[in-house]
Design an enzyme around this catalytic site. Structure first.
Site, PDB file in Angstrom:
ATOM      1  N   ARG A 135       0.848  -1.199   0.000  1.00 15.16           N
ATOM      2  CA  ARG A 135       0.000   0.000   0.000  1.00 15.16           C
ATOM      3  C   ARG A 135       0.872   1.233   0.000  1.00 15.16           C
ATOM      4  O   ARG A 135       1.862   1.305   0.761  1.00 15.16           O
ATOM      5  CB  ARG A 135      -0.900   0.072   1.256  1.00 15.16           C
ATOM      6  CG  ARG A 135      -1.889  -1.033   1.450  1.00 15.16           C
ATOM      7  CD  ARG A 135      -2.806  -1.245   0.270  1.00 15.16           C
ATOM      8  NE  ARG A 135      -3.692  -0.118  -0.040  1.00 15.16           N
ATOM      9  CZ  ARG A 135      -4.316   0.029  -1.213  1.00 15.16           C
ATOM     10  NH1 ARG A 135      -4.129  -0.829  -2.184  1.00 15.16           N
ATOM     11  NH2 ARG A 135      -5.116   1.049  -1.409  1.00 15.16           N
ATOM     12  N   HIS A 181      13.059  -3.111   0.299  1.00 22.98           N
ATOM     13  CA  HIS A 181      12.768  -2.969  -1.128  1.00 22.98           C
ATOM     14  C   HIS A 181      13.754  -3.825  -1.926  1.00 22.98           C
ATOM     15  O   HIS A 181      14.961  -3.781  -1.652  1.00 22.98           O
ATOM     16  CB  HIS A 181      12.889  -1.493  -1.544  1.00 22.98           C
ATOM     17  CG  HIS A 181      12.526  -1.273  -2.970  1.00 22.98           C
ATOM     18  ND1 HIS A 181      11.224  -1.293  -3.417  1.00 22.98           N
ATOM     19  CD2 HIS A 181      13.295  -1.077  -4.066  1.00 22.98           C
ATOM     20  CE1 HIS A 181      11.210  -1.099  -4.721  1.00 22.98           C
ATOM     21  NE2 HIS A 181      12.456  -0.972  -5.142  1.00 22.98           N
ATOM     22  N   THR A 236       9.642   7.304   4.323  1.00 22.45           N
ATOM     23  CA  THR A 236       9.290   8.727   4.248  1.00 22.45           C
ATOM     24  C   THR A 236       8.162   8.822   3.211  1.00 22.45           C
ATOM     25  O   THR A 236       7.887   7.850   2.512  1.00 22.45           O
ATOM     26  CB  THR A 236      10.499   9.580   3.804  1.00 22.45           C
ATOM     27  OG1 THR A 236      10.910   9.134   2.516  1.00 22.45           O
ATOM     28  CG2 THR A 236      11.648   9.490   4.792  1.00 22.45           C
TER      29      THR A 236
HETATM   30  C1  GRF Z   1      10.107  -8.865  -0.966  1.00 21.19           C
HETATM   31  O1  GRF Z   1      10.886  -9.051  -2.107  1.00 21.19           O
HETATM   32  C2  GRF Z   1      10.209  -7.442  -0.476  1.00 21.19           C
HETATM   33  O2  GRF Z   1      11.462  -6.868  -0.698  1.00 21.19           O
HETATM   34  C3  GRF Z   1       9.179  -6.735  -1.318  1.00 21.19           C
HETATM   35  O3  GRF Z   1       8.124  -7.652  -1.454  1.00 21.19           O
HETATM   36  C4  GRF Z   1       8.618  -8.983  -1.268  1.00 21.19           C
HETATM   37  C5  GRF Z   1       7.853  -9.568  -0.137  1.00 21.19           C
HETATM   38  O4  GRF Z   1       8.176 -10.918   0.085  1.00 21.19           O
HETATM   39  N1  GRF Z   1       8.813  -5.480  -0.741  1.00 21.19           N
HETATM   40  P1  GRF Z   1       7.743 -11.611   1.436  1.00 21.19           P
HETATM   41  O5  GRF Z   1       6.250 -11.381   1.575  1.00 21.19           O
HETATM   42  O6  GRF Z   1       8.515 -10.998   2.543  1.00 21.19           O
HETATM   43  O7  GRF Z   1       8.060 -13.069   1.254  1.00 21.19           O
END
Ligand code: GRF
Length: 226
Positions: free
Chosen positions: A95, A113, A145
């Site tokens: 979100r 990320h 942020t």
């Molecule tokens: C991960 O690659 C994370 O970096 C990104 O979404 C994915 C989530 O994977 N924001 P999980 O749900 O933690 O297995």
């Protein structure tokens, strides 16, 4: 639970493998945080079941039940208060958040990320890395942020991009380092060794391996020197 541990709520939307990594580290001796709740905006998110099986409180705040983003975030905020969260760890939480919500958790909300920010903000990072032809890719943990995937960087890890990679193989390689850097980041923030100060990340007592280098492909050009 031991006194003085930071109370962490994890926000997820799906699989929850990063949440599991945070949970595992949270059970290590001396860990300065405890996971007190896993909250999802998606009912039936796989990570909710994993958390419940591990005995962690779960909650669903389904964004589709709200007319506005603000109304959704109000309930999300209240839910975080109910669990008395000190820190919020977004882990695959899909979100976009308003400035007003983010500012309430400034310096206390982290995100992971799957790219070496500021490269490849947003979605489909592995596809875009392959398309761009980068030889090194990775993951970043940062303070949240209002700017999407733009907050001050806490820790990054790099992995090589291999000739035969597709999105899945690259994602799997990145995910392995995600599971190492997110607990490390949360640990240091919870311990007070890493803070958001004047829009930058301040750290103390967090070692850096000055000799660490990643060449992708290898940079040794003399035969037998590889
Ligand atoms: C991960 O690659 C994370 O970096 C990104 O979404 C994915 C989530 O994977 N924001 P999980 O749900 O933690 O297995």
């Amino acid at each position: 639970m031991a006194q003085g541990k930071k109370r962490v709520a994890v926000l997820i939307s799906g699989r929850g493998s990063n949440m599991e990594a945070l949970l595992r580290a949270g059970q290590l001796p001396g860990c300065p945080y405890e996971i007190v709740a896993v909250i999802s905006n998606v009912p039936g998110a796989r990570g909710l079941q994993t958390a419940a099986e591990a005995g962690i409180a779960t909650a669903v705040v389904d964004h589709r039940q709200f007319k506005t983003r603000e109304a959704f975030e109000e309930v999300l905020h209240e839910t975080l208060l109910v669990f008395a969260a000190d820190l919020v760890a977004c882990a695959g939480f899909m979100r976009i958040m308003t400035e007003s919500f983010v500012s309430r958790w400034e310096g206390r909300m982290l995100n992971i990320h799957p790219s070496l920010l500021p490269l490849f903000r947003g979605l489909h990072t592995h596809r875009r890395a392959l398309k761009a032809g980068v030889k090194v890719h990775g993951a970043t943990v940062h303070f949240v942020t209002p700017e999407l995937d733009g907050g001050p960087i806490i820790i990054q890890a790099a992995v090589p991009v291999l000739a035969g990679d597709d999105e899945d193989s690259l994602a799997a390689r990145v995910l392995r380092v995600e599971h190492r850097i997110y607990p490390a980041a949360l640990w240091q923030v919870a311990a007070g060794n890493c803070r958001l100060e004047n829009g930058r990340v301040a750290t103390d007592g967090w070692p850096v391996d000055e000799t660490a280098q990643l060449f992708s492909p290898a940079a040794d050009i003399l035969p037998g020197n590889a």
